[in-house]
Design an enzyme around this catalytic site. Sequence first.
Site, mmCIF file in Angstrom:
data_model
loop_
_atom_site.group_PDB
_atom_site.id
_atom_site.type_symbol
_atom_site.label_atom_id
_atom_site.label_comp_id
_atom_site.label_asym_id
_atom_site.label_seq_id
_atom_site.Cartn_x
_atom_site.Cartn_y
_atom_site.Cartn_z
ATOM 1 N N HIS A 142 0.824 -1.209 0.000
ATOM 2 C CA HIS A 142 0.000 0.000 0.000
ATOM 3 C C HIS A 142 0.864 1.268 0.000
ATOM 4 O O HIS A 142 0.384 2.331 0.386
ATOM 5 C CB HIS A 142 -0.910 0.017 1.229
ATOM 6 C CG HIS A 142 -1.824 -1.154 1.328
ATOM 7 N ND1 HIS A 142 -2.758 -1.453 0.353
ATOM 8 C CD2 HIS A 142 -1.956 -2.125 2.272
ATOM 9 C CE1 HIS A 142 -3.418 -2.543 0.700
ATOM 10 N NE2 HIS A 142 -2.944 -2.974 1.861
ATOM 11 N N HIS A 156 -8.017 -4.012 -0.869
ATOM 12 C CA HIS A 156 -7.498 -5.344 -1.188
ATOM 13 C C HIS A 156 -8.340 -6.005 -2.269
ATOM 14 O O HIS A 156 -8.249 -7.212 -2.481
ATOM 15 C CB HIS A 156 -7.477 -6.225 0.062
ATOM 16 C CG HIS A 156 -6.737 -5.628 1.207
ATOM 17 N ND1 HIS A 156 -7.373 -5.050 2.285
ATOM 18 C CD2 HIS A 156 -5.414 -5.495 1.435
ATOM 19 C CE1 HIS A 156 -6.466 -4.603 3.133
ATOM 20 N NE2 HIS A 156 -5.272 -4.850 2.639
#
Length: 330
Positions: A56, A218
Amino acid sequence: MTKKILNSPAACPSQMLDGFLAAHGGTCERVPGVSGLRVRQVRDKVALVIGGGSGHEPMFTFFVGDGLADAAAAGNVFASPDPNTIVQTARAVDAGKGVLFVYGNYSGDNLNFDIAAEMLEEMGVPTRTVRVWDDVASAPAQRIKDRRGIAGDLFVIKIAGAATAAGLSLDEAWRVAAKARDGVFSIGVGLAGAAIPGESEPIFTLPEGEIEFGLGIHGEPGIRRMPLPGADELTDLLVDTLFAETGVSAGDRVCTCVNGLGSTTLMELYIMNRRLRQRLDCAGVEIHDMQVGSYVTSQEMAGASISLLRLDGELAGYFDRPCSSPHYRR
């Protein structure tokens, strides 16, 4: 298989940290023995420790610095750091005034950070936790504690870092960080899925010309799939959802973030920000600050999110304090 520049999937988090420190090792260093990053100079204050899965970037690891996090624990790609990594990372910056944890609200992170907090308490290190749950698409308001953490992490970490840097006690720093968490709301949209290193297929696929409205970082399913509209119409849909959720209206003061999910260009993000500004101005909402960039990404996922942080005088004061890390500064 999606093409990626790597040596082996398993080595990605560790080698990423090595490369980061090769460029920015003057202020940060590895936590010995685990996948963690810490400031070189431990401050005499409450320690702010953040963390989550790799993949991320720049969140979480690259938000270690002055006025931000003191340390970050990194897991494998899209996977929580283990309890030992979290404990060792926290101990590396504990100055005897306690540890404040801030991280996204996901089951693996919740479990492992809770275990780590219990271990630290047994060692005599007091802890407090703020789980960020800003994604309004992931659960109704009645189940707010089931919501995911997405780009709202940016604002909560910024304010938590300022609160700890100001010398607040652990309980007071927790109160301010929780107040920021309770004032931030986000929603995103996906245009194409990303691939986890080593995987042959993307984490989700979409029919030609369709988008996923309200997806997670996700690849979690969103509210619905729909045809891709123009930028203004898409921004309006996101803003309308946030207005309905937050009740933000004329006279309110907000910070905003248009966040790219990995492969979305700055051109696209600023086109969205243009429309966001128009909508807020039309609604009479005071804009304290606008952030545009890729802060919480999902590998090469295409898409973006919009976050609104409702401010009061206290939160604005902490938000405006200076901070500096290699990938974020004010």
